[in-house]
Design an enzyme around this catalytic site. Structure first.
Site, PDB file in Angstrom:
ATOM      1  N   SER A 143       0.804  -1.212   0.062  1.00 50.81           N
ATOM      2  CA  SER A 143      -0.066   0.139  -0.119  1.00 50.81           C
ATOM      3  C   SER A 143       0.835   1.336  -0.083  1.00 50.81           C
ATOM      4  CB  SER A 143      -0.908  -0.034   1.254  1.00 50.81           C
ATOM      5  OG  SER A 143      -0.258   0.003   2.497  1.00 50.81           O
ATOM      6  N   LYS A 159      -6.485   3.265   8.680  1.00 55.06           N
ATOM      7  CA  LYS A 159      -5.543   4.113   8.458  1.00 55.06           C
ATOM      8  C   LYS A 159      -6.245   5.850   8.333  1.00 55.06           C
ATOM      9  CE  LYS A 159      -3.307   0.940   5.090  1.00 55.06           C
ATOM     10  NZ  LYS A 159      -3.256   0.447   3.789  1.00 55.06           N
TER      11      LYS A 159
END
Length: 873
Positions: A756, A799
């Protein structure tokens, strides 16, 4: 009648001394020792008389009147008393006892004369004498007296009366009976009574030997070691003790009351018949009995009635836990389905199962389990021997004769269809998420909202298949697995069953416990779960199984496929604040002994505890820290320093010291070559900085920061895409040659991995090569391909929450993660600007700050070729 005389008294406990017999005696009581000393100072004679009671301080009332005058032959002083050897001389009767000296008794005596037979030569008396001697010799022989000693004893006494005294002394009789023989002065009568006592002793020995013979015959050659226990069994039979039969009958009644399938009942009744044929003292008896007790203690038909009130159930869930809306919705859905099934189910044709009393969930503690790594197999030869002895015993496959059943219960059990099994089937849920977010505790709330019993077993570290399925009964110390143990302790067949830490199951040479769970957690199979110990199916289809895990990827795929996954994400700072106010702070007040008004912590103080002293997705550390604050306040109040304490953020720092956590914060300035990424761990989400720098070299790429293989590949892909598209990003072509690129992710002691960070690395590279600054208020996450596409990633909610805590206001996400935005709390999403992108070009346009580009300075070379001093990006 002879002349009276007086002698010191020698009281005897549990024995009688006869004339003509030498007896060793231990004297330790003060009065006895004083009497012995008085005799030694005189003519060495004592009056030995038995006590009626075993008392330490003899009184005249507990002493018999008839005794024996004895003479001390030998003395030996020992510690605490005197050892005597006395010889009986004649009978005497005490007229009176009186104290003499400090503790001694003195007796006034008259001698007693024996009455000899009128005609010793009479044939009847001779026959009596011979019979007594013969039977005494037989008794001595059977007692194991050596022949030489026995012959010397018998021939050493010619007088018939004296021989009767000798025999009476050695007989195993109570003291009262021996005293009666002593008081018989007629020799012939005493001989008759002694002969009767000898005959009785011989008869007792005959009965004992007969019992031993029966035991030997029953046991055979292979089980002689059980001789003593079988002797006890035969004695109990002679006495009419029927306890063992009563125990078997009690088990039979309990088994008859069970609602068992036909095949299961046949097997159980077969084991019951084996129990009846097995000796209670054998090891096999205990194995069968334990098995049958397990059968009778399991909830074959007992269940807790579901009292479903959807509004009340939701109220209970809200009382115990704040947030977790997805989990609560799933539980309420199950309750709604269950309610409709019960309301619309047809009336059952068979009697209803018994309902277990009480609906309050109670956590059942696991029993300590023995280590079965060294189990030894028990020989099965006993079974074969029993069946050979009893040819009428049923074979395992034959139908045993069924006991008389309740006429109200139909004998033909209707076979359940798949549709019938669907009614009442419990879901199998998997709660996954970081530690401390309420996975285990909400299972208790679910049980309370359903009104069901609650059972919890911890699977962390379990590495033996037998932990789940149990051991076969052929092993020593065998026992059922944890599933069946939990069902017995729940006492109901539809509890809420928590399988805690299912992701931490181990694998060893003893088997894979996760493979054993496949049957337990499969709705198509668990209605007939077979434990190795029971050997018969047990229905688990009505159990509401809930498993918890921190890492779903550590659960084997076939097992994961059988469970419905419910993800628990970390709490937001606002949720933690609410949880602390509602649950944690009141609980810590109570544990610290504080009243509600004695400790108040305002919201800013709680926020400071959350952000500066804890770093977690859950609230465990937060509760421990609040507990520390409560204890410090309790100390102040107990020491009369304060009466109440209102804690602010500044006072929290005084109580807890310097902050322990230093989370990443948004950078102060826009910077070239430094991009803000986002990452996710089980402790929650956070931001990280990716730094890129260029320098003279051979065109290589250096990656540092303890990166994993996947993250390194993301960095190489970003570098390749930047070189291929340098014109689109206005990067001078000269910088693509003769330079080396270094990408570093700070916090090098922490391992990092995952795809990511691809767009974050690419953005940092483009910024470093083009000289354009990256916006400090923008954080990004997404996987990058070589063609510039941005692919979706996981952990979006965590996140984003971590970025918000760090002060970020704009976030870049892959467009394919748009559906994940629904998981973000509305209060958080209102404060954010979220950009959904498909290509890296879109990321660059958003992330790079507007304004003229600053020519990138490479160590020694600029884009224009001028010489400069080396600096760090």
């Amino acid at each position: 009648m002879g002349q009276r005389f007086s002698l010191p008294v020698l009281p005897l406990r549990d024995t009688v001394v006869y004339p003509g017999v030498a007896v060793p005696i231990s004297a330790g009581r003060p009065g006895t020792v004083e009497a012995v000393q008085a005799a030694l100072d005189g003519d060495r004679r004592l009056f030995a008389v038995a006590q009626r009671e075993n008392a330490d301080d003899p009184t005249p009332e507990i002493l018999y009147s008839v005794g024996t005058v004895v003479r001390i032959i030998q003395t030996h002083r020992v510690r605490g008393g005197v050892q005597l050897l006395v010889q009986g001389e004649e009978r005497a009767e005490s007229v009176s006892y009186r104290p003499d000296g400090e503790a001694m008794l003195q007796a006034s005596l008259i001698p007693l004369s024996r009455f000899p037979p009128r005609n010793p030569d009479e044939s009847g008396f001779q026959a009596l004498d011979k019979e007594l001697r013969d039977r005494a010799a037989e008794l001595g022989t059977r007692r194991g007296v050596p022949a030489e000693a026995l012959n010397q004893l018998l021939t050493g006494v010619d007088d018939s009366g004296s021989f009767a005294d000798l025999v009476a002394f050695y007989l195993d009789l109570p003291t009262a009976d021996k005293q009666k023989l002593l008081e018989v002065l007629d020799d012939e009568e005493r001989m008759r009574r002694a002969l009767v006592a000898v005959e009785r002793e011989l008869a007792r020995l005959d009965a004992q030997e007969d019992i031993q013979a029966k035991v030997q015959e029953e046991l055979g050659e292979r089980q002689r070691e059980m001789l003593l226990r079988e002797q006890m069994k035969q004695i109990q039979r002679e006495l009419g003790d029927e306890d063992d039969k009563k125990e078997v009958e009690e088990l039979r009644k309990r088994i008859e009351a069970l609602d068992l399938e036909d095949d299961a009942r046949t097997e159980v009744e077969r084991e019951l018949k084996r129990l009846e044929r097995t000796s209670p003292q054998s090891a096999e008896y205990q194995v069968i009995r334990t098995f049958l007790e397990w059968i009778t203690e399991l909830p074959w038909s007992d269940r807790t009635d579901d009292k479903i009130d959807l509004s009340r159930s939701l109220e209970i869930l809200d009382e115990d836990h704040y947030g977790l809306e997805d989990v609560k919705d799933r539980i309420v859905e199950f309750l709604a389905v269950r309610k409709l099934q019960l309301d619309r189910a047809p009336e059952p044709e068979t009697p209803k199962a018994r309902s277990a009393e009480g609906g309050t969930p109670v956590e059942v503690v696991e029993p300590d389990e023995s280590d079965h790594n060294g189990d030894q197999e028990v020989s099965g030869e006993q079974d074969a021997l029993e069946e050979a002895i009893d040819p009428e015993a049923p074979e395992p496959t034959d139908s045993a004769e069924s006991p008389e059943k309740d006429p109200d219960v139909p004998l033909d059990r209707p076979e359940l269809t798949e549709e019938d099994r669907m009614i009442g089937r419990g879901p199998i849920l998997l709660f996954t998420g970081p530690p401390g977010v309420g996975k285990t505790s909400i299972a208790q709330s679910i049980a309370r909202s359903l009104g069901r019993k609650y059972v919890r077993i911890s699977l962390g570290g379990a590495r033996d298949e037998a932990d789940i399925r149990g051991h076969r009964r052929t092993y020593v110390g065998a026992m059922p697995g944890r599933i069946i143990q939990g069902m017995r302790q729940a006492k109901t067949k539809n509890p809420v069953f928590l399988l805690d830490e299912i992701d931490k199951l181990g694998v060893s040479f003893q088997g894979d416990p996760s493979a054993a769970l496949l049957e337990v957690l499969d709705p198509a199979q668990n209605y007939a779960f077979t434990d190795h110990y029971l050997g018969i199916p047990f229905d688990l289809s009505e159990v509401l199984f809930i498993a918890t895990a921190n890492y779903a990827d550590r659960i084997p795929a076939p097992l994961l496929d059988r469970m419905e996954r419910v993800d628990f994400s970390g709490y937001t700072e606002r949720e933690k604040l609410e949880i602390a106010r509602r649950y944690l702070l009141p609980r810590q007040r109570r544990e610290a002994g504080l009243e509600e008004d004695e400790l108040n912590i305002d919201d800013d103080a709680i926020r400071s505890v959350i952000s500066q002293y804890t770093r977690e997705a859950g609230v465990r550390q937060l509760e421990r820290t609040l507990g520390k604050v409560a204890r410090k306040v309790a100390r102040k109040i107990a020491g009369d320093e304060v009466e109440t304490f209102d804690a602010t953020a500044e006072e929290i720092r005084e109580l807890l010291g310097r902050p322990r956590v230093h989370p990443e914060k948004m950078r102060i300035h826009d910077t070239i070559g430094v991009a803000t990424g986002m990452f996710y761990t089980p402790m929650g989400g956070d931001i990280m900085f990716v730094e890129a720098s260029v320098m003279p070299g051979e065109g290589g790429l250096v990656l540092t920061g303890q990166l994993g293989d996947v993250m390194k590949e993301s960095g190489r892909a970003a570098w390749s895409y930047a070189k291929a598209s340098h014109r689109d990003f206005e990067i001078p072509e000269k910088l693509m040659k003769g330079v080396e690129v270094h990408i570093h992710v700070p916090a090098g002691a922490i391992p990092k991995d995952g795809p990511s960070a691809g767009i974050t690395m690419a953005t940092a590279l483009v910024s470093a090569l083009s000289g354009r600054k990256i916006r400090r208020d923008v954080a990004m996450t997404g996987e990058l391909t070589l063609t510039g596409r941005v692919l979706p990633i996981g952990g979006v909610k965590e996140k984003v929450l971590g970025a918000v805590r760090a002060g970020i206001t704009e976030i870049i996400l892959p467009s394919e993660n748009e559906a994940d935005l629904e998981d973000i709390p509305e209060a958080v999403s209102e404060t954010l600007t979220i950009h959904l992108v498909k290509e890296l070009d879109d990321v660059i346009k958003i992330a790079l700050a507007e304004g003229p580009a600053t020519p990138p300075r490479v160590a020694g070379v600029t884009s224009g070729g001028e010489q400069t001093a080396p600096i760090e990006a």
